[in-house]
Design a protein around this motif. Sequence first.
Motif, short mmCIF file in Angstrom:
data_model
loop_
_atom_site.label_atom_id
_atom_site.label_comp_id
_atom_site.label_asym_id
_atom_site.label_seq_id
_atom_site.Cartn_x
_atom_site.Cartn_y
_atom_site.Cartn_z
N TYR A 91 0.83 -1.20 0.00
CA TYR A 91 0.00 0.00 0.00
C TYR A 91 0.87 1.26 0.00
N GLY A 92 1.92 1.25 0.82
CA GLY A 92 2.83 2.40 0.86
C GLY A 92 3.52 2.64 -0.47
N GLN A 93 3.90 1.57 -1.16
CA GLN A 93 4.53 1.71 -2.47
C GLN A 93 3.56 2.31 -3.48
N LEU A 94 2.33 1.83 -3.48
CA LEU A 94 1.33 2.35 -4.42
C LEU A 94 1.04 3.82 -4.13
N LYS A 95 0.95 4.19 -2.87
CA LYS A 95 0.72 5.59 -2.51
C LYS A 95 1.91 6.47 -2.93
N THR A 96 3.10 5.91 -2.89
CA THR A 96 4.30 6.64 -3.30
C THR A 96 4.36 6.81 -4.81
N GLY A 97 3.65 5.95 -5.55
CA GLY A 97 3.61 6.07 -7.00
C GLY A 97 3.95 4.83 -7.79
N ALA A 98 4.38 3.76 -7.12
CA ALA A 98 4.68 2.51 -7.83
C ALA A 98 3.41 2.00 -8.53
N ARG A 99 3.57 1.47 -9.74
CA ARG A 99 2.42 0.95 -10.48
C ARG A 99 2.66 -0.45 -11.03
N VAL A 100 3.84 -1.02 -10.79
CA VAL A 100 4.11 -2.41 -11.15
C VAL A 100 4.66 -3.12 -9.93
N LEU A 101 4.04 -4.24 -9.57
CA LEU A 101 4.41 -4.99 -8.38
C LEU A 101 4.91 -6.38 -8.78
N ASP A 102 6.00 -6.80 -8.17
CA ASP A 102 6.65 -8.10 -8.42
C ASP A 102 6.49 -8.94 -7.17
N ILE A 103 5.56 -9.90 -7.21
CA ILE A 103 5.21 -10.69 -6.03
C ILE A 103 5.63 -12.14 -6.26
N ARG A 104 6.36 -12.71 -5.31
CA ARG A 104 6.81 -14.12 -5.40
C ARG A 104 6.07 -14.92 -4.33
N VAL A 105 5.53 -16.07 -4.71
CA VAL A 105 4.78 -16.90 -3.77
C VAL A 105 5.29 -18.33 -3.79
N GLN A 106 4.95 -19.07 -2.73
CA GLN A 106 5.26 -20.49 -2.65
C GLN A 106 3.96 -21.28 -2.51
N GLU A 107 4.10 -22.58 -2.25
CA GLU A 107 2.98 -23.51 -2.31
C GLU A 107 1.79 -23.13 -1.43
N ASP A 108 2.05 -22.55 -0.27
CA ASP A 108 0.97 -22.25 0.68
C ASP A 108 0.45 -20.82 0.55
N ARG A 109 0.77 -20.15 -0.56
CA ARG A 109 0.33 -18.77 -0.83
C ARG A 109 1.01 -17.74 0.06
N ARG A 110 2.12 -18.12 0.67
CA ARG A 110 2.89 -17.13 1.41
C ARG A 110 3.89 -16.48 0.47
N VAL A 111 4.14 -15.19 0.68
CA VAL A 111 5.16 -14.47 -0.07
C VAL A 111 6.53 -14.97 0.38
N CYS A 112 7.46 -15.08 -0.56
CA CYS A 112 8.80 -15.53 -0.20
C CYS A 112 9.83 -14.87 -1.10
N HIS A 113 11.07 -14.90 -0.64
CA HIS A 113 12.22 -14.51 -1.44
C HIS A 113 13.25 -15.60 -1.21
N ILE A 115 14.28 -18.87 0.19
CA ILE A 115 13.75 -19.70 1.28
C ILE A 115 13.21 -18.87 2.44
N ILE A 116 13.34 -17.56 2.37
CA ILE A 116 12.91 -16.70 3.47
C ILE A 116 11.46 -16.26 3.23
N LEU A 117 10.64 -16.38 4.28
CA LEU A 117 9.20 -16.21 4.14
C LEU A 117 8.69 -14.91 4.71
N SER A 118 7.52 -14.50 4.19
CA SER A 118 6.83 -13.33 4.69
C SER A 118 5.37 -13.72 4.95
N HIS A 119 4.49 -12.74 4.86
CA HIS A 119 3.08 -12.93 5.14
C HIS A 119 2.34 -13.63 3.99
N SER A 120 1.09 -13.91 4.19
CA SER A 120 0.25 -14.48 3.14
C SER A 120 0.06 -13.47 2.02
#
Length: 318
Positions: A91-113, A115-120
């Motif tokens: 949300y902060g990126q979009l408010k700043t002006g970003a208009r292209v998002l690069d999202i990486r996910v794994q099997e359980d729909r969690r964001v990852c980079h 082997i390191i995991l983030s939120h759903s």
Amino acid sequence: MGAQLSKQVERRKAISAEKKVLADLQQNGGCDFPGSDYHPPDRANWMSGLNPDNIRIHQIVWPGTHDSATNDIGIPLVTRPFAQCQSLSIYGQLKTGARVLDIRVQEDRRVCHGIILSHSVDVVISDVRKFIQETQSEIVVLEIRTEFGHDDPPDFDQYLVDQLGEFLIHHDEQVFNKTISELLPKRVICVWKPRKSAQPKPGGPLWSSGYLKDNWIDTDLPSTKFESNLKFLGEQSPAANRKYFYRVENTVTPQADNPVLCVKPVTDRIRGYARMFICQSFARGFADRLQIFSTDFIDEDFVDACVGLTSARVEGKA
């Protein structure tokens, strides 16, 4: 031990030399280009500010973020520095002006980079929906891919349609020639890049991987990456003639054979040269090919550079 130390000394020399190449190029070539002095009065609504009736999709220089959903990835001060590429939320990126998002996910729909995991990924979708509901004419390109080394989340294409269906701009190559106003009230071009599952079908609500291309090279050498980006951009046809998005990523990435493994100090070797890259694309005769321009740790100046060039294109000055 001695051979390894010698190798690291040579690596540090190479990095220092490449940083000097970029610094010298900037000093000699400058950073001015058509629209470089433009600053949108409202970055959250910069497309609206340029008049959606006049902006064709192929004219836009899209500010993008690399590994977008990594602002709170991993464990703070432990694993986060090795995977974090953004400090702002989606949300902060979009408010700043970003208009292209690069999202990486794994099997359980969690964001990852890696082997390191983030939120759903639900958090990403929620932020996108919130931003869209707060604005009227901002178009977002949402690229979601299965991270390397992982399997696709089950039924993920249907999940995306269920979550974003009312906002999705369906696949249609004529989109690139249309104005923003002609696409409204639809707001999201969603490119789904599975590793093993079937690609989205033509004409459907999702776009397949061939509609967002890049030429990624994995290096921590800033001048090497800068020149590679220019080389591959120069091989593209003008954006006005393409029926796909082409992305340049103004990033360098840590390498396993180098002791500096945290993202921020490595990517900072090139991050400040975004305006110079645009200037060099003019100097080398192919600024008309620049389309998606992505960065780590997006900031307002990066957004302003992209929006400024977009403004100059719309006004016929570039």
